[in-house]
Scaffold this active site. Structure first.
Site, PDB file in Angstrom:
ATOM      1  N   GLU A 194       0.832  -1.215   0.000  1.00 17.81           N
ATOM      2  CA  GLU A 194       0.000   0.000   0.000  1.00 17.81           C
ATOM      3  C   GLU A 194       0.862   1.259   0.000  1.00 17.81           C
ATOM      4  OE1 GLU A 194      -3.100   0.377  -0.618  1.00 17.81           O
ATOM      5  OE2 GLU A 194      -3.285  -1.792  -0.766  1.00 17.81           O
ATOM      6  N   HIS A 222       3.229  -9.782  -9.654  1.00 16.16           N
ATOM      7  CA  HIS A 222       4.671 -10.046  -9.631  1.00 16.16           C
ATOM      8  C   HIS A 222       5.384  -9.011  -8.753  1.00 16.16           C
ATOM      9  CE1 HIS A 222       8.775 -10.773 -10.797  1.00 16.16           C
ATOM     10  NE2 HIS A 222       8.874  -9.512 -11.175  1.00 16.16           N
ATOM     11  N   SER A 223       5.077  -7.748  -8.990  1.00 14.75           N
ATOM     12  CA  SER A 223       5.653  -6.653  -8.209  1.00 14.75           C
ATOM     13  C   SER A 223       4.695  -5.479  -8.342  1.00 14.75           C
ATOM     14  CB  SER A 223       7.036  -6.257  -8.751  1.00 14.75           C
ATOM     15  OG  SER A 223       6.888  -5.580  -9.993  1.00 14.75           O
ATOM     16  N   SER A 274      19.277  -8.062  -8.591  1.00 15.09           N
ATOM     17  CA  SER A 274      18.111  -8.101  -9.487  1.00 15.09           C
ATOM     18  C   SER A 274      18.263  -9.001 -10.711  1.00 15.09           C
ATOM     19  CB  SER A 274      17.778  -6.697  -9.978  1.00 15.09           C
ATOM     20  OG  SER A 274      16.967  -6.049  -9.045  1.00 15.09           O
TER      21      SER A 274
HETATM   22  C1  LIG Z   1      18.451 -11.532 -16.476  1.00 14.23           C
HETATM   23  C2  LIG Z   1      17.084 -10.974 -16.207  1.00 14.23           C
HETATM   24  N1  LIG Z   1      16.128 -11.089 -17.155  1.00 14.23           N
HETATM   25  C3  LIG Z   1      14.899 -10.597 -16.920  1.00 14.23           C
HETATM   26  C4  LIG Z   1      14.614  -9.977 -15.741  1.00 14.23           C
HETATM   27  C5  LIG Z   1      13.221  -9.408 -15.491  1.00 14.23           C
HETATM   28  N2  LIG Z   1      12.528 -10.259 -14.523  1.00 14.23           N
HETATM   29  C6  LIG Z   1      12.509  -9.931 -13.214  1.00 14.23           C
HETATM   30  S1  LIG Z   1      11.702 -11.067 -12.320  1.00 14.23           S
HETATM   31  C7  LIG Z   1      11.329 -11.996 -13.664  1.00 14.23           C
HETATM   32  C8  LIG Z   1      10.539 -13.275 -13.526  1.00 14.23           C
HETATM   33  C9  LIG Z   1      11.197 -14.306 -12.682  1.00 14.23           C
HETATM   34  O1  LIG Z   1      10.315 -15.352 -12.408  1.00 14.23           O
HETATM   35  P1  LIG Z   1      10.661 -16.459 -11.365  1.00 14.23           P
HETATM   36  O2  LIG Z   1      12.101 -16.796 -11.408  1.00 14.23           O
HETATM   37  O3  LIG Z   1       9.705 -17.568 -11.567  1.00 14.23           O
HETATM   38  O4  LIG Z   1      10.421 -15.763  -9.939  1.00 14.23           O
HETATM   39  P2  LIG Z   1       9.065 -15.203  -9.317  1.00 14.23           P
HETATM   40  O5  LIG Z   1       9.009 -13.744  -9.662  1.00 14.23           O
HETATM   41  O6  LIG Z   1       7.952 -15.980  -9.882  1.00 14.23           O
HETATM   42  O7  LIG Z   1       9.206 -15.369  -7.839  1.00 14.23           O
HETATM   43  C10 LIG Z   1      11.845 -11.417 -14.812  1.00 14.23           C
HETATM   44  C11 LIG Z   1      11.696 -11.968 -16.156  1.00 14.23           C
HETATM   45  C12 LIG Z   1      15.658  -9.870 -14.788  1.00 14.23           C
HETATM   46  N3  LIG Z   1      15.467  -9.307 -13.613  1.00 14.23           N
HETATM   47  N4  LIG Z   1      16.881 -10.394 -15.041  1.00 14.23           N
END
Ligand SMILES: Cc1ncc(C[n+]2csc(CCOP(=O)(O)OP(=O)(O)O)c2C)c(N)n1
Ligand SMILES: [Mg+2]
Length: 442
Positions: free
Chosen positions: A116, A331-332, A202
């Site tokens: 929030e 997701h965020s 990240s």
């Molecule tokens: C190398 C890279 N590629 C793309 C991203 C963008 N990104 C951030 S989180 C995410 C999804 C990751 O999914 P998962 O590993 O299943 O974790 P969850 O968020 O589901 O916990 C992506 C594609 C990133 N941070 N780093």
């Protein structure tokens, strides 16, 4: 030439009963295939190719993964909170189970407040952990507090179990002067040297090869500790994930690879991420002992992690755990999941298969919990969260010149010059900078 000479020597000494296995290993076995049916049968028994450990077959058959049953999901508690097989009861004390419940629900409350606060523009970013609380707390509870943790970003409950305080969570998300990371990271990029939790990065899968390397170091040190590496099923598609798993397997590193399979990598559902049987199916390919668990069953996660830790230490090798769960939140704060999944799907997991509800059912059945306790704890935990939140928000940001520190042991002259120029500029134009919100410059 050497092989041929060796083979001829064997023939000379043994007649047709030469040691075919050794000759075959030299790669010239076809020369001797006709030497006698007995020896032919013997050397065709077992392929001798380097790295091979199987047998010959004479029927052409492809391995069809679709015809094989999927890897089962280990579970201890059913959805009503009853232990299905008494032999699997981890027999945790009431105090430990209460701590599990407190942490899982406190995490939930903290998530709600910080989510929030981002929506109100008070912090820049946030990621919730809804639905995955069981994977965090179950795994963290099974570790030694000195085991080294590498997280992805959605494992705040692991840190909470270790003792990272609400103040520390809030200070990090606000990037204020008390933040252990000195305000240099985005929110949720926690880290704590004291709690053996490596700071979050990240870029996906960054932590994975690092964790394998750290586990190798732990193996050399022989301190009876393991590394645990959390990652999402989405991150498992990164090349770094392969490097980490393969290195750990080949170098026999004591590491638990803990995959949180929550169904999505942002908007990409698992069916578009992989064609095989999830992440657990890859364990065999790497030669890593593997188990798939119900991640919404905190006891199953606890048992699996504890057993994995034992394997790591007694056999000096990695273990892969795939914890099946569901990401109930977006997701965020940069995501709106209603664009790619239905409200019904989300509410099914929230209402029907929620790790917190399941543990609460167990506690109620034990007469360790009731509605009054729930009400009191809800009020108390919200108060704790709001207090930490208000304090963190009221604190100043780190001093502007602090960003120049910690780069080199002794500050480089060019960096010193930049720092002086920044200070001069900010002092001369202070009407443009909200310096009252920052700690004093040195
Ligand atoms: C190398 C890279 N590629 C793309 C991203 C963008 N990104 C951030 S989180 C995410 C999804 C990751 O999914 P998962 O590993 O299943 O974790 P969850 O968020 O589901 O916990 C992506 C594609 C990133 N941070 N780093
Ligand atoms: Mg995921």
């Amino acid at each position: 030439m050497y092989c041929l000479a060796r083979a001829l020597n064997l023939i000379a000494t043994n007649g047709t009963r030469f040691n075919v296995q050794k000759v075959a290993a030299c790669g010239i076995h076809h020369t001797f295939a006709q030497q006698g049916s007995q020896s032919t049968a013997r050397y065709e028994d077992k392929p001798e190719f380097p790295g091979s450990r199987s047998r010959y077959v004479h029927k052409l058959e492809f391995l069809d993964p679709d015809s094989q049953e999927g890897i089962p999901v280990y579970r201890v508690l059913n959805r009503e909170g009853t232990i299905i097989d008494e032999s699997q009861d981890p027999k945790l004390s009431r105090a430990i189970v209460e701590k599990m419940y407190h942490d899982m629900t406190l995490l939930n409350t903290m998530d709600r407040v910080l989510y929030e606060s981002q929506r109100q523009g008070r912090i820049s970013f946030y990621m919730t952990n809804y639905g995955e609380e069981g994977t965090h707390v179950g795994s963290a509870a099974a570790l030694d507090s000195k085991d080294l943790i590498f997280g992805q970003y959605r494992e705040a409950g692991v840190l909470m179990w270790r003792g990272y305080t609400l103040d520390q969570f809030m200070n990090q998300c606000y990037g204020n002067q008390n933040d252990l990371g000195k305000g240099r990271q985005m929110p949720v990029h926690y880290g704590s040297r004291d709690l053996n939790f490596v700071t979050i990065s990240s870029p996906l899968a960054t932590q994975m090869p690092q964790a394998s390397g750290a586990a190798y170091a732990l193996k050399l040190q022989q301190k009876g500790l393991v590394a645990i590496c959390f990652f999402g099923e989405g991150a498992a598609s990164e090349g770094d994930a392969h490097a980490a798993l393969n290195f750990a397997a080949v170098l026999d590193c004591p590491i638990i690879f803990f995959c949180r399979n929550n169904g999505y990598a942002i908007s990409t559902p698992t069916k578009d991420q992989y064609r095989g049987d999830g992440i657990a199916a890859r364990g065999r390919g790497y030669g890593i002992p593997t188990v798939r668990v119900d991640g919404n069953d905190v006891f199953a996660v606890y048992n699996a992690t504890k057993a994995a830790r034992d394997i790591c230490l007694t056999q000096n090798r990695p273990v892969l755990i795939e914890a099946m769960t569901y990401r109930i939140g977006h997701h965020s704060t940069s995501d709106d999941s209603s664009a790619y999944r239905s409200v019904d799907e989300v509410s099914y997991w929230d209402q029907q298969d929620n790790p917190i509800t399941r543990l609460r059912h167990f506690m109620v059945l034990q007469k360790w919990w009731n509605d009054d306790a729930e009400q009191n704890w809800k009020m108390e935990s919200r108060k704790m969260v709001m207090k930490a939140f208000a304090e963190a928000e009221g604190r100043k940001k780190p001093s502007p010149d602090s960003m120049f520190h910690d780069v080199y042991t002794d500050m480089h002259p060019s960096l010193k010059e930049q720092m002086q120029a920044m200070k001069k500029h900010v002092t001369e134009h202070k009407e443009h900078y909200p310096l009252e919100q920052y700690d004093k410059m040195t």
